[in-house]
Design a protein around this motif. Structure first.
Motif, PDB file in Angstrom:
ATOM      1  N   LYS A   1       0.834  -1.208   0.000  1.00 41.78           N
ATOM      2  CA  LYS A   1       0.000   0.000   0.000  1.00 41.78           C
ATOM      3  C   LYS A   1       0.867   1.256   0.000  1.00 41.78           C
ATOM      4  O   LYS A   1       0.553   2.232  -0.682  1.00 41.78           O
ATOM      5  CB  LYS A   1      -0.947  -0.004   1.197  1.00 41.78           C
ATOM      6  CG  LYS A   1      -2.084  -1.002   1.039  1.00 41.78           C
ATOM      7  CD  LYS A   1      -3.005  -0.983   2.241  1.00 41.78           C
ATOM      8  CE  LYS A   1      -4.136  -1.985   2.063  1.00 41.78           C
ATOM      9  NZ  LYS A   1      -5.024  -2.007   3.236  1.00 41.78           N
ATOM     10  N   ASP A   2       1.962   1.230   0.758  1.00 39.61           N
ATOM     11  CA  ASP A   2       2.894   2.360   0.748  1.00 39.61           C
ATOM     12  C   ASP A   2       3.558   2.510  -0.617  1.00 39.61           C
ATOM     13  O   ASP A   2       3.764   3.624  -1.099  1.00 39.61           O
ATOM     14  CB  ASP A   2       3.963   2.200   1.825  1.00 39.61           C
ATOM     15  CG  ASP A   2       3.455   2.523   3.214  1.00 39.61           C
ATOM     16  OD1 ASP A   2       2.344   3.084   3.328  1.00 39.61           O
ATOM     17  OD2 ASP A   2       4.163   2.207   4.194  1.00 39.61           O
ATOM     18  N   VAL A   3       3.919   1.387  -1.243  1.00 39.14           N
ATOM     19  CA  VAL A   3       4.517   1.434  -2.575  1.00 39.14           C
ATOM     20  C   VAL A   3       3.554   2.100  -3.551  1.00 39.14           C
ATOM     21  O   VAL A   3       3.954   2.955  -4.350  1.00 39.14           O
ATOM     22  CB  VAL A   3       4.904   0.013  -3.055  1.00 39.14           C
ATOM     23  CG1 VAL A   3       5.150  -0.021  -4.552  1.00 39.14           C
ATOM     24  CG2 VAL A   3       6.128  -0.488  -2.320  1.00 39.14           C
ATOM     25  N   LEU A   4       2.285   1.724  -3.480  1.00 35.11           N
ATOM     26  CA  LEU A   4       1.288   2.354  -4.356  1.00 35.11           C
ATOM     27  C   LEU A   4       1.163   3.855  -4.084  1.00 35.11           C
ATOM     28  O   LEU A   4       1.171   4.669  -5.006  1.00 35.11           O
ATOM     29  CB  LEU A   4      -0.072   1.686  -4.161  1.00 35.11           C
ATOM     30  CG  LEU A   4      -0.357   0.436  -4.964  1.00 35.11           C
ATOM     31  CD1 LEU A   4      -1.697  -0.161  -4.559  1.00 35.11           C
ATOM     32  CD2 LEU A   4      -0.334   0.719  -6.442  1.00 35.11           C
ATOM     33  N   LYS A   5       1.060   4.196  -2.812  1.00 33.73           N
ATOM     34  CA  LYS A   5       0.859   5.606  -2.449  1.00 33.73           C
ATOM     35  C   LYS A   5       2.052   6.457  -2.886  1.00 33.73           C
ATOM     36  O   LYS A   5       1.877   7.463  -3.587  1.00 33.73           O
ATOM     37  CB  LYS A   5       0.646   5.715  -0.931  1.00 33.73           C
ATOM     38  CG  LYS A   5       0.449   7.130  -0.437  1.00 33.73           C
ATOM     39  CD  LYS A   5       0.111   7.187   1.047  1.00 33.73           C
ATOM     40  CE  LYS A   5       1.265   6.679   1.866  1.00 33.73           C
ATOM     41  NZ  LYS A   5       1.050   6.843   3.319  1.00 33.73           N
TER      42      LYS A   5
ATOM     43  N   ILE B   1      -0.247  -2.185 -11.510  1.00 34.18           N
ATOM     44  CA  ILE B   1      -0.626  -3.571 -11.809  1.00 34.18           C
ATOM     45  C   ILE B   1       0.166  -4.537 -10.930  1.00 34.18           C
ATOM     46  O   ILE B   1      -0.388  -5.486 -10.385  1.00 34.18           O
ATOM     47  CB  ILE B   1      -0.441  -3.887 -13.308  1.00 34.18           C
ATOM     48  CG1 ILE B   1      -1.491  -3.154 -14.137  1.00 34.18           C
ATOM     49  CG2 ILE B   1      -0.537  -5.391 -13.557  1.00 34.18           C
ATOM     50  CD1 ILE B   1      -1.279  -3.271 -15.640  1.00 34.18           C
ATOM     51  N   THR B   2       1.446  -4.284 -10.771  1.00 32.91           N
ATOM     52  CA  THR B   2       2.271  -5.177  -9.946  1.00 32.91           C
ATOM     53  C   THR B   2       1.795  -5.196  -8.501  1.00 32.91           C
ATOM     54  O   THR B   2       1.530  -6.252  -7.936  1.00 32.91           O
ATOM     55  CB  THR B   2       3.747  -4.729  -9.996  1.00 32.91           C
ATOM     56  OG1 THR B   2       4.196  -4.760 -11.341  1.00 32.91           O
ATOM     57  CG2 THR B   2       4.612  -5.636  -9.149  1.00 32.91           C
ATOM     58  N   ALA B   3       1.699  -4.030  -7.897  1.00 33.19           N
ATOM     59  CA  ALA B   3       1.320  -3.971  -6.481  1.00 33.19           C
ATOM     60  C   ALA B   3      -0.112  -4.453  -6.266  1.00 33.19           C
ATOM     61  O   ALA B   3      -0.391  -5.189  -5.308  1.00 33.19           O
ATOM     62  CB  ALA B   3       1.492  -2.549  -5.959  1.00 33.19           C
TER      63      ALA B   3
ATOM     64  N   GLY C   1      -0.437 -13.562 -13.977  1.00 30.59           N
ATOM     65  CA  GLY C   1      -1.419 -12.936 -14.856  1.00 30.59           C
ATOM     66  C   GLY C   1      -1.206 -11.433 -14.953  1.00 30.59           C
ATOM     67  O   GLY C   1      -1.314 -10.850 -16.039  1.00 30.59           O
ATOM     68  N   GLY C   2      -0.898 -10.785 -13.827  1.00 34.11           N
ATOM     69  CA  GLY C   2      -0.597  -9.351 -13.843  1.00 34.11           C
ATOM     70  C   GLY C   2       0.630  -9.046 -14.683  1.00 34.11           C
ATOM     71  O   GLY C   2       0.660  -8.063 -15.444  1.00 34.11           O
ATOM     72  N   TRP C   3       1.641  -9.903 -14.592  1.00 30.96           N
ATOM     73  CA  TRP C   3       2.855  -9.703 -15.389  1.00 30.96           C
ATOM     74  C   TRP C   3       2.546  -9.847 -16.875  1.00 30.96           C
ATOM     75  O   TRP C   3       3.023  -9.052 -17.703  1.00 30.96           O
ATOM     76  CB  TRP C   3       3.931 -10.707 -14.961  1.00 30.96           C
ATOM     77  CG  TRP C   3       5.219 -10.490 -15.680  1.00 30.96           C
ATOM     78  CD1 TRP C   3       6.199  -9.600 -15.354  1.00 30.96           C
ATOM     79  CD2 TRP C   3       5.647 -11.161 -16.864  1.00 30.96           C
ATOM     80  NE1 TRP C   3       7.219  -9.687 -16.267  1.00 30.96           N
ATOM     81  CE2 TRP C   3       6.907 -10.640 -17.201  1.00 30.96           C
ATOM     82  CE3 TRP C   3       5.095 -12.145 -17.668  1.00 30.96           C
ATOM     83  CZ2 TRP C   3       7.610 -11.068 -18.314  1.00 30.96           C
ATOM     84  CZ3 TRP C   3       5.804 -12.576 -18.776  1.00 30.96           C
ATOM     85  CH2 TRP C   3       7.052 -12.039 -19.086  1.00 30.96           C
ATOM     86  N   ILE C   4       1.748 -10.830 -17.221  1.00 30.83           N
ATOM     87  CA  ILE C   4       1.385 -11.034 -18.629  1.00 30.83           C
ATOM     88  C   ILE C   4       0.570  -9.850 -19.147  1.00 30.83           C
ATOM     89  O   ILE C   4       0.779  -9.382 -20.268  1.00 30.83           O
ATOM     90  CB  ILE C   4       0.638 -12.374 -18.810  1.00 30.83           C
ATOM     91  CG1 ILE C   4       1.611 -13.530 -18.571  1.00 30.83           C
ATOM     92  CG2 ILE C   4       0.006 -12.480 -20.178  1.00 30.83           C
ATOM     93  CD1 ILE C   4       0.953 -14.890 -18.505  1.00 30.83           C
ATOM     94  N   VAL C   5      -0.368  -9.347 -18.330  1.00 26.49           N
ATOM     95  CA  VAL C   5      -1.155  -8.170 -18.725  1.00 26.49           C
ATOM     96  C   VAL C   5      -0.226  -6.986 -18.980  1.00 26.49           C
ATOM     97  O   VAL C   5      -0.377  -6.266 -19.981  1.00 26.49           O
ATOM     98  CB  VAL C   5      -2.211  -7.827 -17.651  1.00 26.49           C
ATOM     99  CG1 VAL C   5      -2.792  -6.439 -17.851  1.00 26.49           C
ATOM    100  CG2 VAL C   5      -3.311  -8.867 -17.637  1.00 26.49           C
ATOM    101  N   LYS C   6       0.749  -6.770 -18.097  1.00 22.68           N
ATOM    102  CA  LYS C   6       1.693  -5.668 -18.289  1.00 22.68           C
ATOM    103  C   LYS C   6       2.483  -5.848 -19.581  1.00 22.68           C
ATOM    104  O   LYS C   6       2.670  -4.898 -20.340  1.00 22.68           O
ATOM    105  CB  LYS C   6       2.678  -5.576 -17.115  1.00 22.68           C
ATOM    106  CG  LYS C   6       2.092  -4.988 -15.895  1.00 22.68           C
ATOM    107  CD  LYS C   6       3.055  -4.685 -14.796  1.00 22.68           C
ATOM    108  CE  LYS C   6       4.370  -5.372 -14.782  1.00 22.68           C
ATOM    109  NZ  LYS C   6       5.192  -4.985 -13.633  1.00 22.68           N
TER     110      LYS C   6
END
Length: 169
Positions: free
Chosen positions: A32-36, A78-80, A105-110
Motif C-alpha cells: 500500500k505504501d509502494v502504491l501511495k 498492476i504489480t502492487a 497474470g498481472g505480469w502477462i497483462v503488463k
C-alpha cells in the motif's frame, strides 16, 4: 448437567468449523505504501516531464511526457495491486496456486499492454518518442527507487509470516 435418566451427558450440538480468520500478511502495508508513494512520484515526474517536454518539444512533448508517466504508473499499479489481490486468498487451500496465478497474470497483462501501446504509439504524429521514452524510464527507475526505500524502511523480519511447530498464531 444431564438430560437423560441414565446419567449420561446430553450430546452437544455440532459447532461449525471455526477457523481463525487469516491475518493480514506483513507485505500488505508495504505494498500500500509502494502504491501511495509511487503515485505521488509519478505525479511529480509527470509535472517535471510536461514542463521539460513543453520547453523542448511544445505541446507534443507535454502529451508525450504525460503518456509515458501514465504508462509507468499503470505498470507499477498492476504489480502492487496483483499482489494485494492475491494476498486476499491467504488461508485458502489453493492459496499458492492462486497467488502465483494472479501475479503471473498481472505480469502477462503488463507485457501485452506494453507491446500493444508500443505498436499503437510508434508512429503517431502527436508523440515525441524521446520525451515519451525518457518519462517512461524516469517512471520505471523512480518506481524501483520507491520500492527500495519502502522495503528498507518497512522493518519486516525475513521470516515474518511463518508459524513454527508448536507455536500458536
Amino acid at each position: 448437567m444431564t438430560d437423560h435418566q441414565d446419567g449420561a451427558a446430553a450430546p452437544r450440538p455440532e459447532q461449525p468449523d471455526r477457523r481463525p480468520a487469516p491475518q493480514q500478511p506483513t507485505s500488505t502495508p508495504v505494498l500500500k505504501d509502494v502504491l501511495k508513494y509511487g503515485l505521488i512520484l509519478a505525479g511529480a515526474i509527470a509535472i517535471v516531464g510536461m514542463v521539460l517536454g513543453g520547453i523542448f518539444a511544445g505541446w507534443i512533448g507535454v502529451t508525450s511526457a504525460l503518456i509515458g508517466t501514465l504508462m509507468a504508473a499503470v505498470f507499477l499499479g498492476i504489480t502492487a495491486l496483483s499482489i494485494l489481490i492475491a494476498n486476499r486468498f491467504i488461508g485458502s487451500d489453493l492459496f499458492v496456486g492462486l497467488f502465483f496465478g494472479i501475479v503471473l497474470g498481472g505480469w502477462i497483462v503488463k507485457f501485452v499492454l506494453f507491446i500493444v501501446l508500443a505498436i499503437l504509439l510508434r508512429d503517431q504524429p502527436w508523440i515525441n518518442p524521446v520525451v515519451l521514452f525518457l518519462s517512461l524510464i524516469a517512471g520505471v527507475i523512480g518506481s524501483l527507487v520507491v520500492d527500495m526505500i519502502v522495503v528498507f524502511r518497512s522493518r519486516i523480519p525475513y521470516a515474518s509470516d511463518v508459524t513454527l511447530p508448536g507455536q500458536k498464531r
